[in-house]
Write an enzyme that holds these catalytic residues in place. Structure first.
Site, PDB file in Angstrom:
ATOM      1  N   HIS A  94       0.819  -1.210   0.000  1.00 39.76           N
ATOM      2  CA  HIS A  94       0.000   0.000   0.000  1.00 39.76           C
ATOM      3  C   HIS A  94       0.857   1.266   0.000  1.00 39.76           C
ATOM      4  CE1 HIS A  94      -3.171  -2.890   0.916  1.00 39.76           C
ATOM      5  NE2 HIS A  94      -3.931  -2.019   0.312  1.00 39.76           N
ATOM      6  N   GLU A 117     -11.618 -10.810  -5.790  1.00 41.51           N
ATOM      7  CA  GLU A 117     -10.217 -10.896  -5.358  1.00 41.51           C
ATOM      8  C   GLU A 117      -9.902 -12.211  -4.666  1.00 41.51           C
ATOM      9  OE1 GLU A 117      -9.496  -7.687  -2.577  1.00 41.51           O
ATOM     10  OE2 GLU A 117     -11.583  -7.694  -1.964  1.00 41.51           O
ATOM     11  N   ASP A 136      -4.844  -8.977  -4.634  1.00 39.17           N
ATOM     12  CA  ASP A 136      -5.155 -10.123  -3.786  1.00 39.17           C
ATOM     13  C   ASP A 136      -5.498 -11.363  -4.601  1.00 39.17           C
ATOM     14  OD1 ASP A 136      -4.625  -9.243  -1.237  1.00 39.17           O
ATOM     15  OD2 ASP A 136      -6.620  -8.453  -0.873  1.00 39.17           O
ATOM     16  N   CYS A 180      -9.531  -2.964 -10.758  1.00 34.76           N
ATOM     17  CA  CYS A 180      -8.977  -1.885  -9.947  1.00 34.76           C
ATOM     18  C   CYS A 180      -7.668  -2.266  -9.274  1.00 34.76           C
ATOM     19  CB  CYS A 180      -9.986  -1.421  -8.895  1.00 34.76           C
ATOM     20  SG  CYS A 180     -10.486  -2.705  -7.737  1.00 34.76           S
TER      21      CYS A 180
END
Length: 573
Positions: free
Chosen positions: A189, A432, A456, A503
């Site tokens: 992240h 995911e 993920d 995304c």
């Protein structure tokens, strides 16, 4: 030269700023009675300095980061003035003859024990505030400089062991020209936030903090993963030229901002959207031609705070984003914490495998009070733009049905309270988890759209921890199994007359564009920095070429051959 993971493209040159917490030596020897008065003054001076720093942070964060970030420091300032806390520290100095830093440490431990034993979650959450304030206080007592990214006052390259998502979201682009970290991966992240703010970054350097000292000149090549420390004049000149070339390329791409993301033969148009984490990110997204928000990471509203965000606070944030992006759509992902994202305002359990544990929709379906508050805020914001709701980490049909039941309950409450909201809001889920990708034909019956979260999906499909440098070489988004899952998800959604977006970080990978187009993705959402590069690639190929590339890749058995195919294609356009 050091080589790490190229986390965020661009070239940065500047002085190193070591963002490392210095260890504080606590003096545990007893005070002599004659030193008490002097040590009380040391404490009072440090407390005054702490309050002054917190007041400055409130003003800074309010102007630069918004009122929600300022509230963090407002609660800290309130804590620093707490009579019971200050009184207990002074009693340790005067009665127990403790040095001020030892007195603060003892008081911190006392309150941590008291609050930790209580059942009240709100009181428990105050522990984080106390620890933060007391840590700052101890450093001021001992004269240890407090490192803060908010306090970087000259153009710098940030050097750190790691940066949390909340650290990264607070970076001031004018001061932070780039950063390097010991640990991290392409899909961490920290890396994602760097790309969203267009800050050049290299992560996973292992020991950059040991090799660099404050003031060293550092070159960060976020496009290649190369880092140079104290380069000679020749190398410095070369990189300044590269930096200028990079900026020229950015200017060339800027000419594409208002052009559609359509194939060269105009046979196919794709919606390009941005992944954002704050209101401030909207401006950057629009400047780079975003046609909406494909993912708003709402978890940043919850991080680094001891109290949950209220419905009104969330509503105001979602409303502003909806208004800012109108008439474009905004997909708001419901709270997605757990794994590597934690927050003091929610008591998270210690888990052996947090990425497989209590996170995302699993938390929301158990903590319906948190979930419903967020849903009410999103529904209300839907009146001010084209807002969509997306549920993360769905693995089973029952989770969607339960989430929708809570959503309907939130609607009923708003009806009863006569509060206006968006009644026809679209609902989607993130794909995911492999189970969701395989059972997509069943799940699509309950939702309006899919959005594939490749970060993920790759991690879970390949059983590879994407945050682990030891296994990062096994994290391969072009593995045939991943492509087959994507193909299935898109196919079943189209058969149902619905659409699928993406995304995850793969959506912003330029060389992946031919395959993603060929597989039929309807929308690609990525960091703002990737939008124009992806658009350029889309506009340089035909739909026939993209479909042929996808079919070629699906026939290949080895990941290396697929990657080689994509390299050849990207070189050819």
């Amino acid at each position: 030269m050091l080589k790490g993971v190229a986390a965020s493209p661009g070239i940065a040159i500047g002085k190193a700023y070591q963002y490392i917490e210095e260890k504080v030596a606590i003096n545990n020897r007893p005070l002599s009675a004659g030193d008490v008065e002097a040590q009380i003054k040391v404490f009072d001076d440090a407390l005054a300095k702490t309050k002054e720093q917190l007041t400055g942070l409130i003003e800074y964060s309010g102007k630069k980061l918004g009122s929600d970030k300022a509230k963090i420091f407002e609660s800290h300032l309130e804590m620093a003035g707490d009579e019971e806390l200050v009184g207990d520290i002074k009693e340790n100095i005067t009665e127990n003859l403790m040095h001020p830093e030892a007195a603060v440490k003892k008081t911190t431990e006392k309150f941590e024990e008291i609050f930790g034993a209580l059942e009240d979650d709100y009181i428990k959450e105050r522990i984080a505030d106390i620890k933060d304030v007391c840590s700052r206080l101890i450093k001021n007592i001992c004269g240890v400089p407090i490192k803060s990214l908010n306090q970087v006052t000259e153009e710098s390259i940030i050097i750190a062991k790691d940066l949390t998502p909340s650290d990264t979201v607070q970076l001031d682009k004018d001061m932070c020209k780039g950063f390097c970290t010991d640990i991290g991966s392409l899909t961490s992240h920290t890396a994602i936030m760097a790309r969203s703010q267009e800050i050049p970054a290299v992560v996973g350097l292992s020991d950059i903090t040991a090799r660099v000292k404050d003031g060293d000149i550092v070159i960060v090549d976020g496009s290649t993963g190369q880092v140079y420390i104290n380069p000679d004049e020749t190398l410095l000149r070369q990189y300044k030229e590269k930096q200028a070339e990079f900026e020229e390329e950015k200017q060339r791409l800027r000419k594409l901002v208002k052009l559609p993301a359509e194939t060269k033969d105009k046979a196919r148009r794709v919606e390009l959207a941005a992944n954002i984490g704050s209101i401030e990110d909207c401006e950057n997204a629009l400047e780079n031609g975003a046609e909406g928000v494909g993912l708003f990471r709402t978890e940043f509203l919850y991080m680094d705070r001891s109290v949950l965000p209220s419905e009104e606070e969330q509503f105001e944030t979602y409303k502003k984003i909806a208004q800012k992006m109108a008439p474009h759509p905004v997909i708001i992902r419901t709270l997605d914490i757990g794994g590597d994202k934690e927050t003091p305002c929610i008591d998270m359990p210690d888990e052996m495998n947090p990425f497989l544990g209590w996170r995302a929709i699993r938390i929301c379906l158990e903590r319906t009070d948190i979930f419903k508050t967020q849903l009410r805020a999103i529904l209300r914001a839907g009146n001010y733009g084209k807002v969509r709701i997306m549920f993360p980490m769905i693995s089973d049909l029952s989770e969607i049905k339960e989430a929708k039941r809570i959503l309907i309950s939130a609607m009923t409450e708003l009806d009863n309270e006569k509060i206006p909201y968006a009644r026809d809001i679209e609902i989607g889920i993130m794909i995911e988890i492999p189970a969701a990708a395989i059972a997509a034909d069943i799940l699509i019956q309950e939702v309006d759209f899919f959005s594939i979260g490749t970060n993920d999906l790759v991690q879970y499909t390949l059983a590879v921890d994407r945050m682990n440098e030891k296994t990062s070489h096994l994290y391969k988004p072009f593995n045939l199994a991943i492509l087959r899952l994507i193909e299935n998800v898109v196919s079943v959604s189209h058969k149902a007359g619905k659409w699928t977006g993406m995304c995850g970080e793969l959506a912003g990978c330029v060389k992946a564009v031919p395959i993603l187009l060929g597989l039929g993705l309807d929308e690609l959402s990525m960091s703002a920095a990737s939008l124009l590069k992806v658009k350029s690639m889309i506009r340089s190929i035909t739909l026939e070429q993209a479909e042929k590339a996808a079919q070629q890749a699906l026939m290949m058995k080895e990941t290396e051959r697929i990657e080689k195919l994509l390299e050849q294609l990207s070189d050819g356009f």
